[in-house]
Design a protein around this motif. Structure first.
Motif, mmCIF file in Angstrom:
data_model
loop_
_atom_site.group_PDB
_atom_site.id
_atom_site.type_symbol
_atom_site.label_atom_id
_atom_site.label_comp_id
_atom_site.label_asym_id
_atom_site.label_seq_id
_atom_site.Cartn_x
_atom_site.Cartn_y
_atom_site.Cartn_z
ATOM 1 N N THR A 6 53.001 54.803 77.969
ATOM 2 C CA THR A 6 52.130 55.796 78.608
ATOM 3 C C THR A 6 51.444 56.702 77.597
ATOM 4 O O THR A 6 50.602 57.517 77.976
ATOM 5 C CB THR A 6 52.933 56.667 79.592
ATOM 6 N N ALA A 7 51.783 56.563 76.323
ATOM 7 C CA ALA A 7 51.158 57.392 75.285
ATOM 8 C C ALA A 7 49.726 56.913 75.030
ATOM 9 O O ALA A 7 49.408 55.742 75.221
ATOM 10 C CB ALA A 7 51.970 57.328 74.002
ATOM 11 N N PRO A 8 48.872 57.810 74.578
ATOM 12 C CA PRO A 8 47.477 57.419 74.307
ATOM 13 C C PRO A 8 47.325 56.713 72.954
ATOM 14 O O PRO A 8 46.486 57.071 72.135
ATOM 15 C CB PRO A 8 46.739 58.757 74.328
ATOM 16 N N VAL A 9 48.168 55.719 72.725
ATOM 17 C CA VAL A 9 48.156 54.971 71.474
ATOM 18 C C VAL A 9 47.979 53.504 71.814
ATOM 19 O O VAL A 9 48.684 52.973 72.676
ATOM 20 C CB VAL A 9 49.487 55.176 70.699
ATOM 21 N N ARG A 10 47.062 52.867 71.133
ATOM 22 C CA ARG A 10 46.870 51.434 71.358
ATOM 23 C C ARG A 10 48.086 50.669 70.826
ATOM 24 O O ARG A 10 48.650 51.041 69.785
ATOM 25 C CB ARG A 10 45.618 50.952 70.642
ATOM 26 N N PRO A 11 48.501 49.623 71.512
ATOM 27 C CA PRO A 11 49.659 48.848 71.041
ATOM 28 C C PRO A 11 49.475 48.312 69.622
ATOM 29 O O PRO A 11 50.428 48.238 68.860
ATOM 30 C CB PRO A 11 49.759 47.706 72.059
ATOM 31 N N PHE A 12 48.228 47.974 69.258
ATOM 32 C CA PHE A 12 47.984 47.489 67.904
ATOM 33 C C PHE A 12 48.336 48.559 66.873
ATOM 34 O O PHE A 12 48.908 48.255 65.828
ATOM 35 C CB PHE A 12 46.520 47.072 67.739
ATOM 36 N N CYS A 13 48.000 49.816 67.137
ATOM 37 C CA CYS A 13 48.309 50.901 66.198
ATOM 38 C C CYS A 13 49.810 51.053 66.016
ATOM 39 O O CYS A 13 50.294 51.241 64.903
ATOM 40 C CB CYS A 13 47.703 52.218 66.670
ATOM 41 N N LEU A 14 50.539 50.951 67.098
ATOM 42 C CA LEU A 14 51.990 51.073 67.022
ATOM 43 C C LEU A 14 52.585 49.937 66.202
ATOM 44 O O LEU A 14 53.402 50.159 65.305
ATOM 45 C CB LEU A 14 52.581 51.083 68.430
ATOM 46 N N TYR A 15 52.166 48.711 66.483
ATOM 47 C CA TYR A 15 52.684 47.551 65.755
ATOM 48 C C TYR A 15 52.276 47.613 64.288
ATOM 49 O O TYR A 15 53.093 47.401 63.398
ATOM 50 C CB TYR A 15 52.180 46.258 66.396
ATOM 51 N N PHE A 16 51.017 47.921 64.013
ATOM 52 C CA PHE A 16 50.540 47.939 62.635
ATOM 53 C C PHE A 16 51.168 49.079 61.841
ATOM 54 O O PHE A 16 51.399 48.943 60.643
ATOM 55 C CB PHE A 16 49.012 48.014 62.588
ATOM 56 N N ALA A 17 51.461 50.203 62.497
ATOM 57 C CA ALA A 17 52.152 51.301 61.819
ATOM 58 C C ALA A 17 53.546 50.854 61.388
ATOM 59 O O ALA A 17 53.977 51.113 60.260
ATOM 60 C CB ALA A 17 52.240 52.521 62.726
ATOM 61 N N LYS A 18 54.248 50.154 62.269
ATOM 62 C CA LYS A 18 55.564 49.630 61.917
ATOM 63 C C LYS A 18 55.435 48.588 60.807
ATOM 64 O O LYS A 18 56.259 48.541 59.891
ATOM 65 C CB LYS A 18 56.241 49.026 63.150
ATOM 66 N N PHE A 19 54.377 47.781 60.867
ATOM 67 C CA PHE A 19 54.137 46.787 59.824
ATOM 68 C C PHE A 19 53.939 47.473 58.470
ATOM 69 O O PHE A 19 54.513 47.045 57.466
ATOM 70 C CB PHE A 19 52.901 45.946 60.187
ATOM 71 N N CYS A 20 53.157 48.540 58.444
ATOM 72 C CA CYS A 20 52.916 49.266 57.187
ATOM 73 C C CYS A 20 54.195 49.894 56.648
ATOM 74 O O CYS A 20 54.455 49.858 55.443
ATOM 75 C CB CYS A 20 51.853 50.343 57.396
ATOM 76 N N VAL A 21 55.006 50.456 57.530
ATOM 77 C CA VAL A 21 56.240 51.109 57.095
ATOM 78 C C VAL A 21 57.235 50.079 56.553
ATOM 79 O O VAL A 21 57.850 50.297 55.506
ATOM 80 C CB VAL A 21 56.844 51.937 58.249
ATOM 81 N N VAL A 22 57.394 48.948 57.230
ATOM 82 C CA VAL A 22 58.308 47.920 56.741
ATOM 83 C C VAL A 22 57.778 47.320 55.441
ATOM 84 O O VAL A 22 58.560 47.010 54.534
ATOM 85 C CB VAL A 22 58.562 46.838 57.814
ATOM 86 N N THR A 23 56.465 47.166 55.320
ATOM 87 C CA THR A 23 55.889 46.685 54.063
ATOM 88 C C THR A 23 56.186 47.662 52.934
ATOM 89 O O THR A 23 56.561 47.251 51.824
ATOM 90 C CB THR A 23 54.368 46.477 54.208
ATOM 91 N N ASN A 24 56.040 48.946 53.199
ATOM 92 C CA ASN A 24 56.353 49.958 52.185
ATOM 93 C C ASN A 24 57.827 49.887 51.791
ATOM 94 O O ASN A 24 58.162 49.968 50.603
ATOM 95 C CB ASN A 24 56.007 51.348 52.723
ATOM 96 N N MET A 25 58.701 49.719 52.765
ATOM 97 C CA MET A 25 60.128 49.601 52.452
ATOM 98 C C MET A 25 60.415 48.335 51.647
ATOM 99 O O MET A 25 61.283 48.337 50.767
ATOM 100 C CB MET A 25 60.956 49.615 53.730
ATOM 101 N N THR A 26 59.678 47.272 51.918
ATOM 102 C CA THR A 26 59.851 46.031 51.160
ATOM 103 C C THR A 26 59.404 46.218 49.715
ATOM 104 O O THR A 26 60.068 45.746 48.787
ATOM 105 C CB THR A 26 59.067 44.889 51.831
ATOM 106 N N VAL A 27 58.296 46.912 49.514
ATOM 107 C CA VAL A 27 57.839 47.207 48.145
ATOM 108 C C VAL A 27 58.876 48.053 47.414
ATOM 109 O O VAL A 27 59.209 47.791 46.249
ATOM 110 C CB VAL A 27 56.454 47.906 48.172
ATOM 111 N N LEU A 28 59.407 49.059 48.094
ATOM 112 C CA LEU A 28 60.443 49.894 47.482
ATOM 113 C C LEU A 28 61.702 49.088 47.178
ATOM 114 O O LEU A 28 62.346 49.305 46.140
ATOM 115 C CB LEU A 28 60.780 51.073 48.395
ATOM 116 N N THR A 29 62.047 48.162 48.051
ATOM 117 C CA THR A 29 63.216 47.312 47.816
ATOM 118 C C THR A 29 63.007 46.442 46.590
ATOM 119 O O THR A 29 63.922 46.279 45.770
ATOM 120 C CB THR A 29 63.500 46.433 49.054
#
Length: 192
Positions: free
Chosen positions: A90-113
């Motif tokens: 129900t939030a005013p956020v497109r599902p793509f933004c939510l998924y891609f934000a998680k993708f960016c965060v996991v990618t950042n964690m992978t780079v840090l790893t």
């Protein structure tokens, strides 16, 4: 909107227990790799390169994909608890933004790893294996290639973790994929 979603996902990681796995899992593979290198000094005669093979033997084959699976499952776990999923829809956020934000965060964690693995590799080579000099510079390129290869794993694990509400099942699928990849390479089907 995407930047706000990324900031929100990063906030979820503050004081998170996921950082213990971030530190421990590459350290376990580093200890195994250094120990295995020291036990096979009669066979392994190429210094830093042979130490790298021992690190990747454990880390890349057994730990890398499941660790990404843990990162992805943890981020989606928070959405699956309680009524958070209803709030997201129900939030005013497109599902793509939510998924891609998680993708960016996991990618950042992978780079840090990968960066953490490089630190462990240098420390293991200098102090654990007693190697002279520094590792060859192409190690950094190989780690970056690991991140690029990990992008497909990140996308798949995020999708699985979104659909499967169980935390452990997507991680188990990642582990099975790692073992299946090892078996495929062993049977000369590594290209597939």
């Amino acid at each position: 909107m995407l930047l706000r979603c990324i900031r929100a996902e990063n906030r979820k990681l503050r004081r998170s227990p996921i950082w213990l796995l971030f530190l421990a899992v590459p350290a376990i593979s580093a200890v195994y790799g250094t120990f295995n290198f020291n036990m096979n000094l009669g066979i392994l005669t190429h210094g830093w390169y042979d130490l790298w093979t021992q690190y990747t033997l454990f880390y890349a084959i057994f730990f890398f994909a499941p660790l990404i699976g843990v990162y992805a499952a943890y981020l989606w776990r928070l959405e699956h608890r309680g009524h958070n999923w209803n709030l997201i829809m129900t939030a005013p956020v497109r599902p793509f933004c939510l998924y891609f934000a998680k993708f960016c965060v996991v990618t950042n964690m992978t780079v840090l790893t990968q960066a953490w693995l490089l630190v462990l590799f240098v420390m293991g080579g200098k102090f654990g294996a007693g190697l002279a000099g520094f590792p060859p510079p192409e190690i950094v390129l190989w780690l970056l290639r690991g991140v690029i290869g990990g992008l497909a794993i990140i996308a798949l694990q995020l999708l699985l973790s979104m659909v499967i509400r169980n935390f452990a099942l997507p991680v188990l699928i990642a582990l099975e994929g790692s073992v299946a990849g090892l078996l495929a390479v062993g049977k000369d089907y590594g290209l597939y």
